[in-house]
Design a protein around this motif. Structure first.
Motif, PDB file in Angstrom:
ATOM      1  N   ASN A 140       0.824  -1.203   0.000  1.00  0.00           N
ATOM      2  CA  ASN A 140       0.000   0.000   0.000  1.00  0.00           C
ATOM      3  C   ASN A 140       0.863   1.260   0.000  1.00  0.00           C
ATOM      4  O   ASN A 140       0.581   2.207  -0.735  1.00  0.00           O
ATOM      5  CB  ASN A 140      -0.933   0.001   1.215  1.00  0.00           C
ATOM      6  CG  ASN A 140      -1.912  -1.145   1.170  1.00  0.00           C
ATOM      7  OD1 ASN A 140      -2.199  -1.673   0.098  1.00  0.00           O
ATOM      8  ND2 ASN A 140      -2.399  -1.554   2.332  1.00  0.00           N
ATOM      9  N   THR A 143       2.506   1.683  -3.405  1.00  0.00           N
ATOM     10  CA  THR A 143       1.550   2.163  -4.415  1.00  0.00           C
ATOM     11  C   THR A 143       1.462   3.679  -4.390  1.00  0.00           C
ATOM     12  O   THR A 143       1.538   4.335  -5.427  1.00  0.00           O
ATOM     13  CB  THR A 143       0.141   1.593  -4.117  1.00  0.00           C
ATOM     14  OG1 THR A 143       0.230   0.196  -4.054  1.00  0.00           O
ATOM     15  CG2 THR A 143      -0.845   1.985  -5.178  1.00  0.00           C
ATOM     16  N   LEU A 144       1.336   4.232  -3.180  1.00  0.00           N
ATOM     17  CA  LEU A 144       1.260   5.692  -3.055  1.00  0.00           C
ATOM     18  C   LEU A 144       2.542   6.338  -3.570  1.00  0.00           C
ATOM     19  O   LEU A 144       2.492   7.359  -4.248  1.00  0.00           O
ATOM     20  CB  LEU A 144       1.004   6.077  -1.604  1.00  0.00           C
ATOM     21  CG  LEU A 144      -0.378   5.731  -1.059  1.00  0.00           C
ATOM     22  CD1 LEU A 144      -0.500   6.194   0.382  1.00  0.00           C
ATOM     23  CD2 LEU A 144      -1.464   6.369  -1.902  1.00  0.00           C
ATOM     24  N   ILE A 147       2.605   6.317  -7.325  1.00  0.00           N
ATOM     25  CA  ILE A 147       1.689   7.338  -7.833  1.00  0.00           C
ATOM     26  C   ILE A 147       2.319   8.722  -7.676  1.00  0.00           C
ATOM     27  O   ILE A 147       2.269   9.561  -8.578  1.00  0.00           O
ATOM     28  CB  ILE A 147       0.333   7.275  -7.094  1.00  0.00           C
ATOM     29  CG1 ILE A 147      -0.390   5.986  -7.472  1.00  0.00           C
ATOM     30  CG2 ILE A 147      -0.537   8.477  -7.416  1.00  0.00           C
ATOM     31  CD1 ILE A 147      -1.611   5.713  -6.657  1.00  0.00           C
ATOM     32  N   ASP A 155      -3.858   0.258 -12.148  1.00  0.00           N
ATOM     33  CA  ASP A 155      -4.851   0.535 -11.115  1.00  0.00           C
ATOM     34  C   ASP A 155      -4.087   0.657  -9.804  1.00  0.00           C
ATOM     35  O   ASP A 155      -2.903   0.362  -9.743  1.00  0.00           O
ATOM     36  CB  ASP A 155      -5.855  -0.637 -11.056  1.00  0.00           C
ATOM     37  CG  ASP A 155      -7.121  -0.254 -10.320  1.00  0.00           C
ATOM     38  OD1 ASP A 155      -7.190   0.881  -9.815  1.00  0.00           O
ATOM     39  OD2 ASP A 155      -8.022  -1.099 -10.246  1.00  0.00           O
ATOM     40  N   TYR A 156      -4.761   1.100  -8.751  1.00  0.00           N
ATOM     41  CA  TYR A 156      -4.147   1.014  -7.427  1.00  0.00           C
ATOM     42  C   TYR A 156      -3.858  -0.453  -7.142  1.00  0.00           C
ATOM     43  O   TYR A 156      -4.674  -1.311  -7.483  1.00  0.00           O
ATOM     44  CB  TYR A 156      -5.123   1.478  -6.347  1.00  0.00           C
ATOM     45  CG  TYR A 156      -5.389   2.963  -6.337  1.00  0.00           C
ATOM     46  CD1 TYR A 156      -4.571   3.811  -5.613  1.00  0.00           C
ATOM     47  CD2 TYR A 156      -6.465   3.493  -7.015  1.00  0.00           C
ATOM     48  CE1 TYR A 156      -4.827   5.169  -5.589  1.00  0.00           C
ATOM     49  CE2 TYR A 156      -6.721   4.839  -7.009  1.00  0.00           C
ATOM     50  CZ  TYR A 156      -5.900   5.680  -6.295  1.00  0.00           C
ATOM     51  OH  TYR A 156      -6.131   7.012  -6.265  1.00  0.00           O
ATOM     52  N   CYS A 158      -3.760  -2.786  -4.042  1.00  0.00           N
ATOM     53  CA  CYS A 158      -4.063  -2.773  -2.619  1.00  0.00           C
ATOM     54  C   CYS A 158      -3.856  -4.170  -2.091  1.00  0.00           C
ATOM     55  O   CYS A 158      -4.239  -5.136  -2.738  1.00  0.00           O
ATOM     56  CB  CYS A 158      -5.501  -2.375  -2.383  1.00  0.00           C
ATOM     57  SG  CYS A 158      -5.890  -0.872  -3.218  1.00  0.00           S
ATOM     58  N   LEU A 190      -5.896  -5.674  -7.818  1.00  0.00           N
ATOM     59  CA  LEU A 190      -6.194  -4.476  -8.596  1.00  0.00           C
ATOM     60  C   LEU A 190      -7.708  -4.366  -8.584  1.00  0.00           C
ATOM     61  O   LEU A 190      -8.386  -5.080  -9.305  1.00  0.00           O
ATOM     62  CB  LEU A 190      -5.669  -4.623 -10.024  1.00  0.00           C
ATOM     63  CG  LEU A 190      -4.170  -4.348 -10.195  1.00  0.00           C
ATOM     64  CD1 LEU A 190      -3.359  -5.520  -9.759  1.00  0.00           C
ATOM     65  CD2 LEU A 190      -3.848  -3.959 -11.595  1.00  0.00           C
ATOM     66  N   SER A 225      -8.451   0.383  -0.955  1.00  0.00           N
ATOM     67  CA  SER A 225      -8.292   1.203  -2.160  1.00  0.00           C
ATOM     68  C   SER A 225      -9.065   2.512  -2.034  1.00  0.00           C
ATOM     69  O   SER A 225      -8.621   3.543  -2.520  1.00  0.00           O
ATOM     70  CB  SER A 225      -8.727   0.421  -3.384  1.00  0.00           C
ATOM     71  OG  SER A 225     -10.058   0.680  -3.706  1.00  0.00           O
ATOM     72  N   LEU A 228      -6.903   4.812   0.012  1.00  0.00           N
ATOM     73  CA  LEU A 228      -5.753   5.283  -0.755  1.00  0.00           C
ATOM     74  C   LEU A 228      -6.187   6.351  -1.759  1.00  0.00           C
ATOM     75  O   LEU A 228      -5.503   7.365  -1.938  1.00  0.00           O
ATOM     76  CB  LEU A 228      -5.083   4.126  -1.489  1.00  0.00           C
ATOM     77  CG  LEU A 228      -4.439   3.036  -0.645  1.00  0.00           C
ATOM     78  CD1 LEU A 228      -3.664   2.076  -1.525  1.00  0.00           C
ATOM     79  CD2 LEU A 228      -3.511   3.623   0.410  1.00  0.00           C
ATOM     80  N   ASP A 229      -7.312   6.121  -2.397  1.00  0.00           N
ATOM     81  CA  ASP A 229      -7.814   7.070  -3.379  1.00  0.00           C
ATOM     82  C   ASP A 229      -8.042   8.426  -2.730  1.00  0.00           C
ATOM     83  O   ASP A 229      -7.677   9.470  -3.275  1.00  0.00           O
ATOM     84  CB  ASP A 229      -9.108   6.528  -3.979  1.00  0.00           C
ATOM     85  CG  ASP A 229      -9.546   7.317  -5.190  1.00  0.00           C
ATOM     86  OD1 ASP A 229      -8.694   7.483  -6.089  1.00  0.00           O
ATOM     87  OD2 ASP A 229     -10.701   7.757  -5.225  1.00  0.00           O
ATOM     88  N   VAL A 232      -4.745  10.176  -2.134  1.00  0.00           N
ATOM     89  CA  VAL A 232      -4.176  10.735  -3.365  1.00  0.00           C
ATOM     90  C   VAL A 232      -4.890  12.024  -3.740  1.00  0.00           C
ATOM     91  O   VAL A 232      -4.269  13.050  -4.047  1.00  0.00           O
ATOM     92  CB  VAL A 232      -4.267   9.709  -4.513  1.00  0.00           C
ATOM     93  CG1 VAL A 232      -3.864  10.349  -5.831  1.00  0.00           C
ATOM     94  CG2 VAL A 232      -3.386   8.519  -4.219  1.00  0.00           C
TER      95      VAL A 232
END
Lengths: 245, 429
Positions: A140, A143-144, A147, A155-156, A158, A190, A225, A228-229, A232
């Protein structure tokens, strides 16, 4: 383990969560100026720091370069103070080498590597405090960071761990639960396509329960996810205010 | 040394074959290669052949101090060794990604699933416990190492016997096999790993990939299970996207395969037990004089033999009879002769004919040229032709319309004239 009751009769877990409840996730992006992308993520008491460099030219031996996509290089390490017993080696032992491999595999599936042929993307992850679910917290956080570095992903990604106690799947295990002999399953998802980038399971579990466990893991990942979204989006808002747009 | 890369042609060929549900060795999609288990002379030594993949496992034990946090549990240690003799791609001494992967997967498969009762390995709590060490060596690499490793490791553990220990007061005595029969380990269940490889973004699925197939695959899914249909570990690797349905399908296939393999292992163990009881030569030593130790030994392959003679007869009958034999000696043309039986020799005959032909042609050309010469003379005499250019071609073109009335003696066709003209040109040049 006989001593610990992982799930009470009322349906509460050791730390007072419900069976399908995640731990609190807090995250920040862009914590380092030096790196191309960075992120800090807390999931309950597990804390991880991820840094991304790249895509850049291949460093070291040139023979590793792939003509059609980027090489992803991952390094996982644990701070010496991250566990209850002081760790001697922060990285390089079998377990962390394996973890690096798994991270690499996860991000090879998620990052659009074919956009950067003959180049390399470095992902460094460090666990600052370990309280279960190390792999998922690392994914996780990374991923950030990816990005933040502006590297396109499908996709993210997670990840979440899920345990199985008394016929009930428990989402996002903490250390006490993990070490309590629960069969646990780690899954990187994903979420939009429901594709599994990595699946790993330890300990015994009857085949019939596999589906419910995967199902629970996927729901948990979708929950992550969303968080996380949000992170972001908030980060982008902050940055755009700073740049005066 | 790096592995020689697979060429694009071969890659395309393999993928195409997989698309058509065909495999290099003629297996079906869900088929395993032939598994063969042999034992060494010692307890705890076993060889596993999975097609051409060959691994050896050896179990050993020693008395050590237990770990601090587990004072009354024995210690399990697993080591998978990728030696360069199995494949040139394996390097000596360095821990490669593959070896870490295999080691961890084996550990997870056997230790984390708690298939061995470690508490029974305790001798004196907190002081002495048995450490069981499983060493797996690759002898030949032809794909699907993980399955071969897991079968070899669990079979060797089942086959292994540790020395008996007696405790009197503070004294611990380890008895030699002659004094007391060694004791087998207590094994709860036998986890066996089954590998699935995915091709073309997970569209195609194969069980037990061979080395070539492993090179073109997108990803691998390893499922370890026991015969009670309990999953002991799952691990996906390679950058593929799996769907839940695929995982479920794989787990179903795995449960079938695992029960087959478990049966095979039990049978092999029983056979070995019988052989040992009978007291004859058994295990690895027995295979030595038969030269069966090399990896690329020839196995007997079953060949369809039921209708061989009928088919052979059919082919003989259908085949064309040989052309008539000629009596010897034969002289078809002067200078060419043939002695002995067999169809007529055509060597040398054609060539001579060709030569004759070309001679005739030349003669014809000569006559035609003469004819044309006369024509030209006529033309100049007639004075109808305005210009006589140097170009031979134009001459010919002019000739055509006037041919019928002015050349009565020329019986040759127009095409003949053309040929003649061009040949004339050739001779001039």
């Amino acid at each position: 383990m006989a001593g610990l009751e992982l799930l009470s009769d009322q349906g509460y877990r050791l730390d007072g969560r419900k069976a399908s409840e995640l731990r609190k996730v807090q995250a920040r992006m862009g914590v380092f100026a030096q790196a191309d992308g960075s992120a800090y993520l807390e999931q309950g008491n597990t804390k991880a720091l991820a840094v991304v460099y790249g895509p850049h030219e291949i460093r070291g031996s040139r023979s590793r370069a792939l003509h059609d996509r980027a090489v992803i290089n991952c390094q996982y390490s644990m701070a010496t103070f991250s566990t209850a017993e002081r760790k001697r080696r922060p990285h390089g032992d079998r377990k962390s080498t394996e973890m690096s491999l798994h991270l690499k595999q996860t991000f090879e599936a998620a990052v659009m590597t074919q956009l950067y042929p003959r180049s390399q993307i470095d992902i460094y992850v460090k666990i600052l405090q370990s309280d279960g679910g190390n792999y998922s917290v690392c994914v996780n956080a990374a991923t950030l960071a990816v990005i933040d570095a502006g590297i396109p992903m499908r996709d993210y990604v997670c990840a979440c761990t899920v345990g199985f106690v008394d016929e009930t799947p428990l989402a996002d295990l903490c250390y006490a639960e993990e070490s309590g002999g629960v069969s646990s399953l780690a899954l990187a998802l994903l979420p939009r396509g429901g594709q599994i980038a990595l699946l790993q399971m330890d300990a015994r579990l009857h085949q019939d329960h596999l589906e419910t466990l995967i199902e629970a893991a996927m729901t948990a990942c979708k929950g992550v996810s969303k968080v996380l979204d949000e992170v972001v989006r908030q980060h982008l808002q902050e940055v755009s205010v700073l740049t005066g747009e | 040394m790096k592995d020689t890369p697979l060429c694009n042609c071969e890659r395309d060929f393999l993928l195409k074959a997989i698309e058509e549900k065909k495999r290099l060795d003629g297996r079906q999609t869900y088929d395993y290669r032939k598994i063969k288990i042999t034992f060494g002379t010692d307890y705890g030594c076993c060889f596993v052949d999975l097609g051409k993949t060959r691994v050896m496992a050896q179990v050993s034990c020693e008395l050590v101090a237990p770990k601090d946090n587990r004072p009354n549990e024995g210690i399990m240690f697993f080591n998978v060794e990728l030696s360069p003799m199995a494949s040139p791609a394996f390097e000596q001494g360095r821990q490669s990604e593959l070896s870490v992967k295999l080691n961890r997967q084996l550990e997870r498969c056997l230790r984390n699933s708690k298939c061995i009762d470690t508490e029974s390995l305790c001798v004196v709590s907190g002081e002495k416990v048995w450490q069981i060490r499983v060493d797996v060596h690759m002898l030949n690499h032809d794909g699907n190492l993980m399955d071969a490793v897991s079968i070899a490791a669990i079979t060797a553990l089942c086959h292994f016997r540790r020395p008996d220990v007696g405790i009197q007061g503070d004294e611990v005595t380890v008895y030699s096999p002659e004094e007391r029969d060694p004791i087998p380990l207590s094994i709860y269940h036998m986890p066996i790993s089954v590998s699935f490889s995915f091709f073309q973004e997970g569209t195609y699925l194969l069980v037990d990939p061979c080395e070539r197939e492993e090179r073109v695959m997108d990803g691998l899914l390893m499922i370890a299970m026991n015969k009670h249909r309990e999953i002991c570990s799952i691990q996906s690797s390679g950058g593929i996207m799996l769907l839940k349905e695929q995982v479920m399908r794989c787990s179903k296939i795995a449960s079938v395969k695992v029960s087959e393999i478990t049966e095979l292992i039990n049978k092999a163990l029983e056979n070995d037990k019988k052989a040992r009881k009978a007291g004859g030569r058994c295990g690895f030593a027995e295979s030595m004089p038969q030269e069966r130790i090399t990896a690329l030994k020839k196995d007997k392959t079953a060949v369809e033999m039921t209708d061989v003679s009928e088919r052979a007869n059919e082919i003989v009958q259908k085949a064309e009879a040989l052309p008539q034999t000629v009596p010897s000696p034969v002289v078809p043309v002067p200078g060419v002769g043939q002695v002995g039986q067999g169809p007529q020799n055509t060597w040398g005959l054609d060539e001579e004919e060709d030569e004759e032909d070309s001679d005739e042609e030349q003669e014809e050309q000569v006559t035609k040229m003469e004819e044309e010469h006369s024509e030209n003379k006529e033309e100049s005499r007639g004075g109808e032709v305005v210009e006589i250019s140097d170009s031979e071609e134009e001459e010919v073109v002019i000739l055509h319309p006037e041919k019928p009335d002015r050349t009565p003696k020329n019986t040759g066709s127009t095409s003949h004239q053309k040929v003649a003209a061009s040949s004339k040109k050739r001779t001039k040049k």
